[in-house]
Design an enzyme around this catalytic site. Structure first.
Site, short mmCIF file in Angstrom:
data_model
loop_
_atom_site.label_atom_id
_atom_site.label_comp_id
_atom_site.label_asym_id
_atom_site.label_seq_id
_atom_site.Cartn_x
_atom_site.Cartn_y
_atom_site.Cartn_z
N ASP A 46 0.76 -1.27 0.00
CA ASP A 46 -0.06 -0.02 0.10
C ASP A 46 0.98 1.26 -0.01
OD1 ASP A 46 -2.07 1.74 0.10
OD2 ASP A 46 -2.70 1.12 2.24
N ASP A 93 -2.69 2.52 -5.94
CA ASP A 93 -1.77 2.53 -4.94
C ASP A 93 -1.61 1.40 -4.03
OD1 ASP A 93 -4.18 3.09 -3.75
OD2 ASP A 93 -3.79 4.71 -2.41
N GLU A 94 -2.26 0.09 -4.48
CA GLU A 94 -2.39 -0.69 -3.64
C GLU A 94 -2.48 -2.17 -4.51
OE1 GLU A 94 -5.20 -1.56 -0.61
OE2 GLU A 94 -6.58 0.05 -1.56
#
Length: 363
Positions: A13, A107-108
């Protein structure tokens, strides 16, 4: 006796991703409270730097409230193409370790490194190496959670944020779940947590003491899910090819709309934008849904399923026009959206390779 088998899952993350990218590209923003989003009356914070979070600024917060909490906050408009560009570079690093990568957003992502391209038996060391590479090559920080399931890995990635990681080995999972505050369980929001508090459920141990019948009585279908969750009964695998289930477009308005004429004007523009997104995604769909969010924040949806797949603006607009006039609009409107589901995506999935590994080495 059959050996217990485990997978090794990493959840990566990125830390305050959008805001961190803005600080990376503009040195004047570094060390300052930054919010990506709009500062206007209807603006919403998409992401906040850690400097801004110290003042209570969070994503999904209104721009007005963010400014109230942090008067010296700096707002910058989002640049999604830039975020996507960097996200692709991050994923390229992931694929150097495993092909089993399941992106959740820009983003993850989850990575299954049970069997990996580096031949490294330690998922913890792989996570550390990936985070270091992201920092060295892209000058951004990432946090990681490592465990035997996606659920635990995701929770773990938040424990030592920012720029840290946490490993929950298989033998510690049950105790970890029992000690976990109920609001920390991924998927249990504020409303459900409040309901659980009223039932005397404050952590995983309390939840575990309730039988399945009790939980289904109070939480319906989710009750069985919670019953299995706290016992470590989760078997979801990392899915590298996640099928897209919907394509949507929506707009929040600076001023509330009170007339259907103005709403139609906006819906025509949204239909055009949605057509472009469907064209770019090379998909079409049968079910069209109109989303209406009123000034009191109540949300209403109206749907219609057509007998054929569509993606053309004209058809989208005519359908949502019909849905708009299906019944009277209840209040002034702050947001309108259109989504298309029941997409014409047909994937031929190969059977997943079964992995039977007894983790006798470092996790």
């Amino acid at each position: 006796m059959n050996e217990i088998t485990y997978r090794k899952i990493i959840h990566i993350d990125m830390d305050a991703f959008y805001a961190s990218v803005e600080q990376l590209d503009n040195p004047d923003l570094r060390g300052k409270p930054v919010a990506v989003g709009g500062a206007s009356e209807r603006g919403v914070v998409s992401a906040a730097s850690y400097e801004a979070r110290k003042f209570g600024v969070r994503s999904a917060m209104s721009g007005v409230l963010a400014r109230k909490n942090c008067p010296h906050i700096i707002f910058v408009p989002p640049r999604f193409e830039r975020y996507k560009e960097i996200s692709q570079k991050i994923r390229k690093i992931f694929y150097e370790y495993t092909n089993l990568v399941e992106p959740l957003s820009l983003d993850e992502a989850y990575l299954d490194v049970t069997e990996n391209k580096k031949g490294n038996p330690s998922a913890s060391l792989i996570a550390k190496e990936i985070r270091q590479r992201i920092f060295n090559e892209l000058h951004l920080n990432a946090s990681a959670g490592i465990s035997s399931s996606k659920f635990i890995a995701k929770i773990a990635s938040d424990i030592n944020k920012p720029n840290g990681q946490k490993t929950i080995p298989p033998e510690e999972v049950i105790q970890f779940l029992e000690d976990l505050p109920i609001e920390k369980f991924f998927g249990i929001g504020k409303v459900t947590a409040a309901k659980m508090y009223n039932l005397g459920i404050f952590n995983g141990k309390d939840l575990k003491e309730k039988d399945e019948a009790f939980l289904t009585t109070h939480f319906k279908k989710s009750g069985s899910h919670y019953y299995n969750l706290v016992r470590g009964n989760f078997y979801s695998k990392v899915k590298p090819n996640r099928e897209r289930k919907s394509v949507a477009a929506e707009h929040t308005f600076i001023k509330n709309l009170t007339s259907e004429i103005f709403m139609l004007e906006k819906l025509e523009k949204i239909s055009k934008e949605l057509e472009q997104r469907l064209e770019k995604s090379k998909v079409s769909g049968k079910t069209i849904t109109l989303k209406i969010k009123y000034s009191d924040f109540k949300t209403q949806t109206r749907s219609k399923t057509l007998p054929y797949f569509v993606k053309e603006k004209a058809v989208l607009f005519e359908t949502v026009k019909e849905l708009l006039f299906q019944e009277k609009v209840l209040n002034s409107v702050r947001l309108l959206g259109i989504s298309v589901t029941n997409l014409n995506i047909h994937s031929k999935k190969k059977p997943e390779k079964s992995i039977n590994v007894q983790l006798k080495f470092e996790f």
